[in-house]
Design an enzyme around this catalytic site. Structure first.
Site, PDB file in Angstrom:
ATOM      1  CE1 TYR A   1      -3.764  -2.181  -0.219  1.00  0.00           C
ATOM      2  CE2 TYR A   1      -3.217  -2.973   1.975  1.00  0.00           C
ATOM      3  CZ  TYR A   1      -3.962  -3.070   0.814  1.00  0.00           C
ATOM      4  OH  TYR A   1      -4.915  -4.046   0.694  1.00  0.00           O
TER       5      TYR A   1
ATOM      6  CD  GLU B   1      -1.893  15.187  -6.205  1.00  0.00           C
ATOM      7  OE1 GLU B   1      -1.832  16.430  -6.127  1.00  0.00           O
ATOM      8  OE2 GLU B   1      -2.961  14.566  -6.357  1.00  0.00           O
TER       9      GLU B   1
ATOM     10  CD  GLU C   1       5.161  19.079  -2.754  1.00  0.00           C
ATOM     11  OE1 GLU C   1       3.985  19.494  -2.628  1.00  0.00           O
ATOM     12  OE2 GLU C   1       6.129  19.833  -2.880  1.00  0.00           O
TER      13      GLU C   1
ATOM     14  CD  GLU D   1      -2.173  21.272  -1.127  1.00  0.00           C
ATOM     15  OE1 GLU D   1      -2.326  20.633  -2.195  1.00  0.00           O
ATOM     16  OE2 GLU D   1      -1.428  22.254  -1.036  1.00  0.00           O
TER      17      GLU D   1
ATOM     18  CE  LYS E   1      -5.959  23.322   0.206  1.00  0.00           C
ATOM     19  NZ  LYS E   1      -7.128  23.418  -0.700  1.00  0.00           N
ATOM     20  CG  ASP E   2      -1.930  29.454   3.070  1.00  0.00           C
ATOM     21  OD1 ASP E   2      -2.039  28.893   1.968  1.00  0.00           O
ATOM     22  OD2 ASP E   2      -2.485  30.538   3.355  1.00  0.00           O
TER      23      ASP E   2
END
Length: 124
Positions: A19, A31, A72, A79, A97-98
């Site tokens: 997974y 992404e 990342e 996100e 998110k920032d």
């Protein structure tokens, strides 16, 4: 459908690795930010072979690439969760998110500094 957890040592760990690998593939193939970071990681690896960097430099460079890719990935997860919980713009979700993006920024700055420390002397 009820989720059955596999508690056996070997098969449970193998499923976890499976997974995790599938998650990494999803990140790299879906992404854009991860695609960019992954591409930079490959370029830096090629540069390492080209410039014959030392074992210590390989260790540090590999850690930097792993750090950026990991942060990342976590940023992407934050996100996605935030968008799932609150699909429309919300000030507090934007703030969260920032902050996650800021963590990526710190990791990227660290990786850039490491890259400069390793490669600038090769050009001088």
């Amino acid at each position: 459908m009820e989720f059955q957890k596999d508690n056996t040592l070997l098969t449970g760990r193998l499923k976890s690795v499976k997974y995790a690998f599938l998650g990494a593939v999803k990140l790299i193939t879906t992404e854009h930010s991860i695609m960019v970071q992954f591409s930079i990681g490959i370029l830096m690896t090629i540069a390492g072979f080209y410039f014959h960097i030392t074992s210590t430099e390989w260790l540090i460079q590999t850690m930097a690439i792993g750090l950026v890719m990991s942060i990342e990935g976590l940023n992407t997860a934050v996100e996605k969760i935030a968008d799932f919980i609150h699909p429309n713009y919300h000030e507090r979700i934007g703030f969260i998110k920032d902050i996650a993006a800021g963590a990526v920024f710190f990791a990227a700055l660290t990786a850039i500094a490491i890259g400069l420390i390793i490669y600038v002397p090769k050009f001088l």
